[in-house]
Design a protein around this motif. Structure first.
Motif, PDB file in Angstrom:
ATOM      1  N   GLN A  33       0.830  -1.202   0.000  1.00 21.09           N
ATOM      2  CA  GLN A  33       0.000   0.000   0.000  1.00 21.09           C
ATOM      3  C   GLN A  33       0.870   1.260   0.000  1.00 21.09           C
ATOM      4  O   GLN A  33       0.572   2.240  -0.679  1.00 21.09           O
ATOM      5  CB  GLN A  33      -0.935   0.000   1.218  1.00 21.09           C
ATOM      6  CG  GLN A  33      -2.076   0.999   1.056  1.00 21.09           C
ATOM      7  CD  GLN A  33      -2.839   1.254   2.347  1.00 21.09           C
ATOM      8  OE1 GLN A  33      -2.482   0.762   3.413  1.00 21.09           O
ATOM      9  NE2 GLN A  33      -3.901   2.022   2.241  1.00 21.09           N
ATOM     10  N   LEU A  68       1.694   7.513  -6.232  1.00 19.99           N
ATOM     11  CA  LEU A  68       0.780   8.656  -6.346  1.00 19.99           C
ATOM     12  C   LEU A  68       1.464   9.983  -6.008  1.00 19.99           C
ATOM     13  O   LEU A  68       1.233  10.987  -6.668  1.00 19.99           O
ATOM     14  CB  LEU A  68      -0.447   8.443  -5.451  1.00 19.99           C
ATOM     15  CG  LEU A  68      -1.379   7.324  -5.920  1.00 19.99           C
ATOM     16  CD1 LEU A  68      -2.484   7.082  -4.902  1.00 19.99           C
ATOM     17  CD2 LEU A  68      -1.992   7.642  -7.269  1.00 19.99           C
ATOM     18  N   ARG A 104     -14.212   4.121 -13.003  1.00 21.23           N
ATOM     19  CA  ARG A 104     -13.884   5.532 -13.247  1.00 21.23           C
ATOM     20  C   ARG A 104     -15.067   6.261 -13.877  1.00 21.23           C
ATOM     21  O   ARG A 104     -15.408   7.371 -13.492  1.00 21.23           O
ATOM     22  CB  ARG A 104     -12.647   5.633 -14.146  1.00 21.23           C
ATOM     23  CG  ARG A 104     -11.362   5.156 -13.484  1.00 21.23           C
ATOM     24  CD  ARG A 104     -10.118   5.548 -14.274  1.00 21.23           C
ATOM     25  NE  ARG A 104     -10.062   4.963 -15.613  1.00 21.23           N
ATOM     26  CZ  ARG A 104      -9.628   3.720 -15.868  1.00 21.23           C
ATOM     27  NH1 ARG A 104      -9.232   2.940 -14.883  1.00 21.23           N
ATOM     28  NH2 ARG A 104      -9.596   3.272 -17.110  1.00 21.23           N
ATOM     29  N   LEU A 134      -4.156  15.014  -5.564  1.00 19.73           N
ATOM     30  CA  LEU A 134      -4.614  13.709  -6.064  1.00 19.73           C
ATOM     31  C   LEU A 134      -5.827  13.903  -6.963  1.00 19.73           C
ATOM     32  O   LEU A 134      -6.415  14.985  -7.000  1.00 19.73           O
ATOM     33  CB  LEU A 134      -4.956  12.778  -4.897  1.00 19.73           C
ATOM     34  CG  LEU A 134      -5.826  13.283  -3.749  1.00 19.73           C
ATOM     35  CD1 LEU A 134      -7.278  13.369  -4.135  1.00 19.73           C
ATOM     36  CD2 LEU A 134      -5.672  12.326  -2.562  1.00 19.73           C
ATOM     37  N   ALA A 178      -9.710  12.819  -7.992  1.00 22.73           N
ATOM     38  CA  ALA A 178     -10.918  12.197  -7.454  1.00 22.73           C
ATOM     39  C   ALA A 178     -12.117  12.747  -8.204  1.00 22.73           C
ATOM     40  O   ALA A 178     -12.061  13.857  -8.740  1.00 22.73           O
ATOM     41  CB  ALA A 178     -11.045  12.493  -5.959  1.00 22.73           C
ATOM     42  N   MET A 209     -14.828  11.737  -2.370  1.00 15.47           N
ATOM     43  CA  MET A 209     -13.803  10.766  -2.781  1.00 15.47           C
ATOM     44  C   MET A 209     -12.402  11.352  -2.583  1.00 15.47           C
ATOM     45  O   MET A 209     -11.465  10.630  -2.200  1.00 15.47           O
ATOM     46  CB  MET A 209     -14.002  10.380  -4.249  1.00 15.47           C
ATOM     47  CG  MET A 209     -13.109   9.242  -4.693  1.00 15.47           C
ATOM     48  SD  MET A 209     -12.992   9.108  -6.480  1.00 15.47           S
ATOM     49  CE  MET A 209     -14.403   8.132  -6.845  1.00 15.47           C
ATOM     50  N   GLU A 269     -11.562  10.856   1.023  1.00 14.09           N
ATOM     51  CA  GLU A 269     -11.284   9.442   1.316  1.00 14.09           C
ATOM     52  C   GLU A 269      -9.929   9.016   0.741  1.00 14.09           C
ATOM     53  O   GLU A 269      -9.151   8.326   1.403  1.00 14.09           O
ATOM     54  CB  GLU A 269     -12.406   8.561   0.762  1.00 14.09           C
ATOM     55  CG  GLU A 269     -13.664   8.652   1.616  1.00 14.09           C
ATOM     56  CD  GLU A 269     -14.926   8.148   0.901  1.00 14.09           C
ATOM     57  OE1 GLU A 269     -16.004   8.304   1.480  1.00 14.09           O
ATOM     58  OE2 GLU A 269     -14.824   7.620  -0.231  1.00 14.09           O
ATOM     59  N   ASN A 270      -9.647   9.464  -0.489  1.00 13.82           N
ATOM     60  CA  ASN A 270      -8.349   9.132  -1.079  1.00 13.82           C
ATOM     61  C   ASN A 270      -7.199   9.801  -0.322  1.00 13.82           C
ATOM     62  O   ASN A 270      -6.139   9.207  -0.144  1.00 13.82           O
ATOM     63  CB  ASN A 270      -8.311   9.552  -2.550  1.00 13.82           C
ATOM     64  CG  ASN A 270      -9.157   8.648  -3.429  1.00 13.82           C
ATOM     65  OD1 ASN A 270      -9.736   7.666  -2.948  1.00 13.82           O
ATOM     66  ND2 ASN A 270      -9.243   8.963  -4.708  1.00 13.82           N
ATOM     67  N   ASP A 288      -6.189   7.800   2.581  1.00 15.83           N
ATOM     68  CA  ASP A 288      -5.332   6.649   2.249  1.00 15.83           C
ATOM     69  C   ASP A 288      -3.935   7.067   1.775  1.00 15.83           C
ATOM     70  O   ASP A 288      -2.959   6.390   2.049  1.00 15.83           O
ATOM     71  CB  ASP A 288      -5.980   5.814   1.136  1.00 15.83           C
ATOM     72  CG  ASP A 288      -7.217   5.080   1.636  1.00 15.83           C
ATOM     73  OD1 ASP A 288      -7.370   4.954   2.865  1.00 15.83           O
ATOM     74  OD2 ASP A 288      -8.026   4.646   0.793  1.00 15.83           O
ATOM     75  N   VAL A 289      -3.876   8.166   1.023  1.00 18.52           N
ATOM     76  CA  VAL A 289      -2.595   8.522   0.412  1.00 18.52           C
ATOM     77  C   VAL A 289      -1.705   9.310   1.383  1.00 18.52           C
ATOM     78  O   VAL A 289      -0.502   9.099   1.420  1.00 18.52           O
ATOM     79  CB  VAL A 289      -2.812   9.332  -0.892  1.00 18.52           C
ATOM     80  CG1 VAL A 289      -1.478   9.760  -1.494  1.00 18.52           C
ATOM     81  CG2 VAL A 289      -3.567   8.489  -1.918  1.00 18.52           C
TER      82      VAL A 289
END
Lengths: 318, 122
Positions: free
Chosen positions: A80, A87, A303, B54, B56, B61, B64-65, B68-69
């Motif tokens: 992860q 990213l 997506r 990021l 989204a 979203m 939420e991302n 995580d990131v």
């Protein structure tokens, strides 16, 4: 008619740019930069991002069959992290004006490369240890250097990555260390994995400096701050000592301490193998890119659905 | 402008036929989800600080991302996201006219003032 003292505007901004670099002032997205500096950074950062993303695959292979719940949780967290690192880097590349989609398309079409190390298979559990110790260990040397790279968003991404990466190397070494204290079969498994990963790990630093002709420009721009051979030597010096703790050996008969240079001498890398894997003929090149494409294509409907849902909600608000 | 570099290596990755070399154009592809900037408050009482960006589909979203990131190791207790297209920034080329006026106003700093030794707690 301009007199001879007049400096062309392009030359002037280029001089200001180089002055900043020389004075260790970071370059930020909206600052003027030479096209070649922008291109080199886009290429390097996106390739670095691809390496993180493709790098999830060899380890993902072991998530479902890790030997204990503890190891499984650790491996999941590590993979992860790699997604996260990819990213951070993709967004750093985007600050230079490239789009995410184009970057990903370049990986899928084979136009963009990623580190060749991920084109090797992971047939044994010990490989999770060897990857952490050797592959992440080699990557960390590069990444520590890149924390001081001249492009601000890249340097900041690397600082974040380095903070997270050291657990990756330590968990890998611990896996090998536990195996090295185990049964004869476990010891053999440990040694066999080190044997397979050692040389590809050395290749991660790239060709000899003598074959890497124009990287002086990248040194001048401080994108890169240490040469391939310099980093490789640091790596060999560290591993040659660490392997003794494991009671294992590195598969190089020429590995020997040199009291004069205060470094370890080591044997020559098989450059034919190196170029062959770079050119796409490694054991897993096709499999890796196919796995990425499959994930991308099968995520298409997700997506689209998310975009449609967002559009619909916006309509409702209006 | 042609590249100054014929060959450049990041580790084992050769430049030849490698990607990402195209200079960006203005026709941003519509198929990417929008880009969001992420700001994180690392603990109660501190400012939100820019963490990165990021993609989204919407704000929910994006949050939420971002969780995580950017907060896998308890880096935050609060997240702000804003679509990048809504961010406005000063132009680096105007930095002289923007920031120079404050350079000669050293009397705005407490160290500008000489006070007698006897004065305490000031």
């Amino acid at each position: 008619m301009p007199d001879q003292e007049t400096v062309h505007p392009d030359a002037l901004v280029e001089r200001i740019f180089q002055d900043k670099i020389d004075q260790e002032v970071k370059i930020e997205p909206k600052d003027w930069m030479p096209d070649a500096y922008r291109k080199t950074n886009i290429r390097q950062i996106s390739q670095h991002a691809h390496s993180e993303i493709v790098g999830m695959l060899p380890e993902g292979n072991w998530i479902t069959r890790a030997p204990s719940l503890k190891r499984k949780a650790i491996l999941l967290a590590k993979v992860q992290d790699e997604a996260g690192h990819g990213l951070y880097l993709y967004s750093a590349a985007e600050t230079l004006g490239t789009t995410r989609e184009q970057t990903i398309n370049d990986l899928h079409s084979g136009k963009a490369k990623y580190s060749s190390i991920f084109n090797y298979p992971t047939p044994s559990w010990a490989d999770m240890g060897a990857i952490g110790w050797l592959v992440d260990g080699a990557a960390i040397l590069n990444q520590v250097m890149l924390c001081r790279t001249s492009y601000g968003p890249y340097a900041r991404a690397m600082v974040r990555i380095c903070k997270e990466e050291s657990f990756h190397q330590r968990q890998g070494f611990e896996i090998l260390w536990v195996l090295s204290k185990g049964t004869d079969e476990q010891k053999a498994m440990c040694q066999e994995s080190i044997n397979r990963w050692w040389w590809p790990s050395l290749m991660m630093f790239g060709p000899h400096d003598s074959a890497s002709t124009n990287s002086e420009q990248s040194m001048l721009w401080k994108i890169k701050r240490k040469s391939n051979d310099e980093l490789r030597q640091n790596f060999v010096d560290m591993c040659a000592e660490q392997v003794k703790v494991l009671g294992m050996t590195l598969p190089d008969p020429n590995l020997k301490w040199n009291a004069e240079t205060k470094h370890y001498d080591f044997g020559e890398i098989n450059w034919d193998e190196f170029w062959n894997v770079v050119k796409g003929n490694g054991p897993c090149n096709k499999e890796r890119v196919a796995a990425r494409k499959k994930a991308w294509e099968e995520g298409e409907w997700v997506r689209e659905a998310a975009a449609a849902y967002a559009a619909k909600r916006e309509e409702l608000v209006d | 402008m042609t590249s100054l570099i014929k060959k450049y290596y990041y580790g084992d990755i050769p430049e030849d036929k490698s990607g990402g070399a195209d200079i960006p154009s203005n026709n941003v592809r519509q198929s990417d989800w929008p880009l969001w900037e992420v700001f994180i408050r690392s603990k109660q009482g501190l400012d939100h600080k820019h963490a990165g960006s990021l993609h989204a589909a919407d704000a929910q979203m994006a949050i939420e991302n971002a969780r995580d990131v950017y907060t896998r190791r308890m880096e935050g207790v609060s997240i702000w996201v804003v679509e990048s297209k809504h961010m406005h920034a000063s132009n680096p080329e105007e930095s002289t006219s923007l920031y120079e006026p404050s350079e000669d106003k050293i009397y705005r700093h407490p160290t500008f003032y000489d006070l007698p030794e006897e004065v305490k707690h000031m």
